[in-house]
Design a protein around this motif. Sequence first.
Motif, PDB file in Angstrom:
ATOM      1  N   LEU A 186       8.309  -1.975 -10.160  1.00 32.02           N
ATOM      2  CA  LEU A 186       7.991  -2.343  -8.490  1.00 32.02           C
ATOM      3  C   LEU A 186       7.645  -1.028  -7.779  1.00 32.02           C
ATOM      4  O   LEU A 186       8.420  -0.001  -8.363  1.00 32.02           O
ATOM      5  CB  LEU A 186       8.818  -2.640  -7.788  1.00 32.02           C
ATOM      6  N   GLY A 187       7.146  -1.005  -7.065  1.00 35.23           N
ATOM      7  CA  GLY A 187       6.210   0.237  -6.953  1.00 35.23           C
ATOM      8  C   GLY A 187       4.836   0.000  -5.687  1.00 35.23           C
ATOM      9  O   GLY A 187       4.215  -1.177  -6.065  1.00 35.23           O
ATOM     10  N   ASP A 188       4.232   1.204  -5.834  1.00 34.97           N
ATOM     11  CA  ASP A 188       2.350   0.982  -5.717  1.00 34.97           C
ATOM     12  C   ASP A 188       2.160   2.377  -6.614  1.00 34.97           C
ATOM     13  O   ASP A 188       2.660   3.026  -7.211  1.00 34.97           O
ATOM     14  CB  ASP A 188       2.608   3.187  -4.496  1.00 34.97           C
ATOM     15  N   PHE A 189       1.148   1.159  -7.085  1.00 34.48           N
ATOM     16  CA  PHE A 189       0.615   1.166  -8.453  1.00 34.48           C
ATOM     17  C   PHE A 189      -0.670   1.803  -8.444  1.00 34.48           C
ATOM     18  O   PHE A 189      -1.768   1.907  -9.317  1.00 34.48           O
ATOM     19  CB  PHE A 189       0.605   0.290  -9.657  1.00 34.48           C
ATOM     20  N   ASN A 190      -0.576   1.833  -7.169  1.00 28.93           N
ATOM     21  CA  ASN A 190      -2.645   2.015  -6.760  1.00 28.93           C
ATOM     22  C   ASN A 190      -3.376   1.622  -7.179  1.00 28.93           C
ATOM     23  O   ASN A 190      -4.541   2.660  -8.025  1.00 28.93           O
ATOM     24  CB  ASN A 190      -2.859   4.353  -7.200  1.00 28.93           C
ATOM     25  N   SER A 191      -3.540   0.865  -8.068  1.00 23.29           N
ATOM     26  CA  SER A 191      -4.265  -0.259  -9.120  1.00 23.29           C
ATOM     27  C   SER A 191      -4.581  -1.782  -8.386  1.00 23.29           C
ATOM     28  O   SER A 191      -3.652  -2.937  -8.290  1.00 23.29           O
ATOM     29  CB  SER A 191      -3.418  -0.147 -10.136  1.00 23.29           C
ATOM     30  N   PRO A 192      -5.494  -1.721  -8.066  1.00 17.10           N
ATOM     31  CA  PRO A 192      -6.123  -3.441  -7.993  1.00 17.10           C
ATOM     32  C   PRO A 192      -5.627  -3.951  -8.873  1.00 17.10           C
ATOM     33  O   PRO A 192      -6.008  -3.583 -10.197  1.00 17.10           O
ATOM     34  CB  PRO A 192      -7.150  -3.333  -7.252  1.00 17.10           C
ATOM     35  N   GLU A 193      -5.676  -5.938  -8.640  1.00 20.50           N
ATOM     36  CA  GLU A 193      -6.113  -6.415  -9.715  1.00 20.50           C
ATOM     37  C   GLU A 193      -6.887  -6.036 -11.325  1.00 20.50           C
ATOM     38  O   GLU A 193      -6.950  -6.483 -11.908  1.00 20.50           O
ATOM     39  CB  GLU A 193      -5.957  -7.564  -9.094  1.00 20.50           C
ATOM     40  N   ALA A 313      -2.602 -10.638   1.937  1.00 20.25           N
ATOM     41  CA  ALA A 313      -2.802 -10.021   0.027  1.00 20.25           C
ATOM     42  C   ALA A 313      -3.036  -8.792   0.366  1.00 20.25           C
ATOM     43  O   ALA A 313      -2.424  -8.733  -0.859  1.00 20.25           O
ATOM     44  CB  ALA A 313      -3.769 -10.919   0.266  1.00 20.25           C
ATOM     45  N   GLU A 314      -3.490  -8.129   0.956  1.00 21.43           N
ATOM     46  CA  GLU A 314      -3.345  -7.001   0.713  1.00 21.43           C
ATOM     47  C   GLU A 314      -3.009  -5.939   1.038  1.00 21.43           C
ATOM     48  O   GLU A 314      -0.966  -6.980   1.856  1.00 21.43           O
ATOM     49  CB  GLU A 314      -4.835  -6.166   1.276  1.00 21.43           C
ATOM     50  N   THR A 315      -1.932  -5.022   0.055  1.00 23.07           N
ATOM     51  CA  THR A 315      -0.466  -3.989   0.429  1.00 23.07           C
ATOM     52  C   THR A 315      -0.700  -2.502   1.558  1.00 23.07           C
ATOM     53  O   THR A 315      -0.227  -1.503   1.975  1.00 23.07           O
ATOM     54  CB  THR A 315       0.567  -4.164  -0.159  1.00 23.07           C
ATOM     55  N   PHE A 316      -1.886  -2.401   1.196  1.00 22.30           N
ATOM     56  CA  PHE A 316      -2.723  -1.116   1.871  1.00 22.30           C
ATOM     57  C   PHE A 316      -3.798  -1.271   2.428  1.00 22.30           C
ATOM     58  O   PHE A 316      -4.391  -1.795   2.678  1.00 22.30           O
ATOM     59  CB  PHE A 316      -3.159  -0.097   0.192  1.00 22.30           C
ATOM     60  N   THR A 317      -3.482  -0.474   3.835  1.00 25.61           N
ATOM     61  CA  THR A 317      -4.039  -0.761   5.423  1.00 25.61           C
ATOM     62  C   THR A 317      -4.781   0.544   5.450  1.00 25.61           C
ATOM     63  O   THR A 317      -5.312   0.915   6.626  1.00 25.61           O
ATOM     64  CB  THR A 317      -3.004  -1.293   6.267  1.00 25.61           C
ATOM     65  N   THR A 327     -11.951   2.484   2.908  1.00 26.05           N
ATOM     66  CA  THR A 327     -12.207   2.214   1.793  1.00 26.05           C
ATOM     67  C   THR A 327     -10.454   0.446   1.230  1.00 26.05           C
ATOM     68  O   THR A 327     -11.070  -0.605   0.948  1.00 26.05           O
ATOM     69  CB  THR A 327     -11.055   2.394  -0.127  1.00 26.05           C
ATOM     70  N   ALA A 328      -9.531   0.628   2.335  1.00 25.17           N
ATOM     71  CA  ALA A 328      -9.223  -0.237   2.794  1.00 25.17           C
ATOM     72  C   ALA A 328      -8.979  -1.729   3.628  1.00 25.17           C
ATOM     73  O   ALA A 328     -10.642  -1.979   3.890  1.00 25.17           O
ATOM     74  CB  ALA A 328      -7.359   0.655   3.710  1.00 25.17           C
ATOM     75  N   PRO A 329      -8.422  -2.604   3.236  1.00 29.22           N
ATOM     76  CA  PRO A 329      -7.986  -2.941   2.683  1.00 29.22           C
ATOM     77  C   PRO A 329      -7.235  -3.096   1.312  1.00 29.22           C
ATOM     78  O   PRO A 329      -9.099  -3.771   0.930  1.00 29.22           O
ATOM     79  CB  PRO A 329      -6.861  -3.993   3.353  1.00 29.22           C
ATOM     80  N   LEU A 360       1.507   0.949  16.750  1.00 31.45           N
ATOM     81  CA  LEU A 360       1.780   1.299  15.674  1.00 31.45           C
ATOM     82  C   LEU A 360       1.763   1.282  14.214  1.00 31.45           C
ATOM     83  O   LEU A 360       2.660   0.367  14.353  1.00 31.45           O
ATOM     84  CB  LEU A 360       3.255   1.806  16.290  1.00 31.45           C
ATOM     85  N   TYR A 361       1.317   2.010  13.291  1.00 33.34           N
ATOM     86  CA  TYR A 361       1.616   1.814  12.054  1.00 33.34           C
ATOM     87  C   TYR A 361       2.468   2.594  11.328  1.00 33.34           C
ATOM     88  O   TYR A 361       3.196   3.664  11.866  1.00 33.34           O
ATOM     89  CB  TYR A 361       0.422   2.624  10.903  1.00 33.34           C
ATOM     90  N   ILE A 362       3.504   1.275  11.355  1.00 38.39           N
ATOM     91  CA  ILE A 362       4.951   1.625  10.704  1.00 38.39           C
ATOM     92  C   ILE A 362       4.678   2.893   8.994  1.00 38.39           C
ATOM     93  O   ILE A 362       5.485   3.828   9.191  1.00 38.39           O
ATOM     94  CB  ILE A 362       5.707   1.437  10.510  1.00 38.39           C
ATOM     95  N   SER A 363       3.641   2.914   7.947  1.00 41.63           N
ATOM     96  CA  SER A 363       3.587   2.862   6.978  1.00 41.63           C
ATOM     97  C   SER A 363       2.363   3.269   7.258  1.00 41.63           C
ATOM     98  O   SER A 363       1.651   1.827   7.797  1.00 41.63           O
ATOM     99  CB  SER A 363       4.406   2.306   6.386  1.00 41.63           C
ATOM    100  N   ASP A 364       1.233   2.981   6.565  1.00 48.05           N
ATOM    101  CA  ASP A 364      -0.232   2.656   5.573  1.00 48.05           C
ATOM    102  C   ASP A 364      -0.318   1.771   4.825  1.00 48.05           C
ATOM    103  O   ASP A 364      -0.977   1.675   4.725  1.00 48.05           O
ATOM    104  CB  ASP A 364      -1.038   4.093   4.962  1.00 48.05           C
ATOM    105  N   HIS A 365       1.092   1.980   3.945  1.00 49.85           N
ATOM    106  CA  HIS A 365       1.058   0.415   2.904  1.00 49.85           C
ATOM    107  C   HIS A 365       2.153  -0.892   3.738  1.00 49.85           C
ATOM    108  O   HIS A 365       2.808  -0.605   4.451  1.00 49.85           O
ATOM    109  CB  HIS A 365       2.107   1.336   2.248  1.00 49.85           C
ATOM    110  N   ARG A 366       2.085  -2.116   3.736  1.00 52.13           N
ATOM    111  CA  ARG A 366       2.638  -3.068   4.101  1.00 52.13           C
ATOM    112  C   ARG A 366       4.033  -2.946   2.942  1.00 52.13           C
ATOM    113  O   ARG A 366       3.550  -3.483   1.590  1.00 52.13           O
ATOM    114  CB  ARG A 366       1.668  -4.169   4.096  1.00 52.13           C
ATOM    115  N   PRO A 367       4.742  -3.424   3.475  1.00 51.96           N
ATOM    116  CA  PRO A 367       6.194  -3.674   2.371  1.00 51.96           C
ATOM    117  C   PRO A 367       6.120  -4.925   1.783  1.00 51.96           C
ATOM    118  O   PRO A 367       5.460  -6.097   2.374  1.00 51.96           O
ATOM    119  CB  PRO A 367       7.411  -3.743   3.516  1.00 51.96           C
TER     120      PRO A 367
END
Length: 374
Positions: A186-193, A313-317, A327-329, A360-367
Amino acid sequence: MSTPKSIRCMTFNVRHDHGPNSTLEAFATPPEINKDTSLDAEQPWSVRKWKIADTVLLYSPDIEPDHHQVVDLVSLLSDDYEWIGAGREDGKQAGEYCAVFYKRESVSVEDWKVFWLSETPDVPGSKSWDASHPRIATQVEFKRGDGSLFTLINTHFDHRGLRAREEAAKLLLQHIKGIESVVIVLGDFNSPEDDPAYITLTHAHNQQRKDFNTTFRHLVELNKKIASNSKTAGLPIRTSDNGMTLPTHHVFRKGEFLQHLKSQEEQQAQADNGQEEEQQQQLPVLLDTRYELVTRLTEEQARASLSGPFGYAETFTSFGVGQDAETAPLRLDYIFVMKNSVSVKVKSFAVLPNQYDDGLYISDHRPVLATLVW
């Protein structure tokens, strides 16, 4: 055979602390915030960290891989969680982490290491191909309370290097090849499908499946399923051929139920044989837990299951402004399980919010959260 047990995993890319008002210090004093303060855009870590820790504590994952700001998070989560990890620049404390937080009451660590996503994976700080930064993976062998072992890898692929991501995917698959126990990646793969890295990891298994199991694509089928399973008052009634009609209005006749079970077992055996032959011929396949989710439609007895993946559906905002916002989401963060002889069921899957009505955005990615059972 032991009773299947669940492991709840969360991957949450926590944005590092380099905004315009960041101090780059642990336990930094937060800025003063009042009713007129705007919380839009990127706020310093001293503001965001509280809701990040609250997210972990609220959803209570057994394993929560994370990035950056480890000192503060250790302080906020230490009542329930231990952690492991190392910095990507030197394998010690310098640079971004792919840290793994884990609940001490759920699992224990047998072994762990960090390796680099490069042509020299054992060399700290190394990078290859077109990567913009050194990139790492943290590999942990965990033991559950029943003594069973599983492997978890938390990683973060490069955000710019297309070839670096694809080569990192190949390296990762080679790295886990031959592991016979459960493997979670798991993790941030910086890769759309449609990115070569995702396609490599999944062997293009999901190219025609994008969002195929979302709830709103199956409303009619879901409604029929729940209607057929609804119970009414009354007692079982014996039928003329000595079968039985239950309050669910299903009719069970002699021999049909056992025959149905036998048919399922034969189909499963054939599928297992096919999987073994496939694994012998190629590199491991990673299964995307979003698409492997057990739903009310995928299993006859899954009445208490979700109707489909929960949340977004999307994880990067992004933080809503700047170049990233254009480019987000995007869907960049994943929880995979390796396809092997161990059957892992995905009992829940969710992409959770990273912004609430205070702005507030707690991060630029969603958990991303998944419950795995084996």
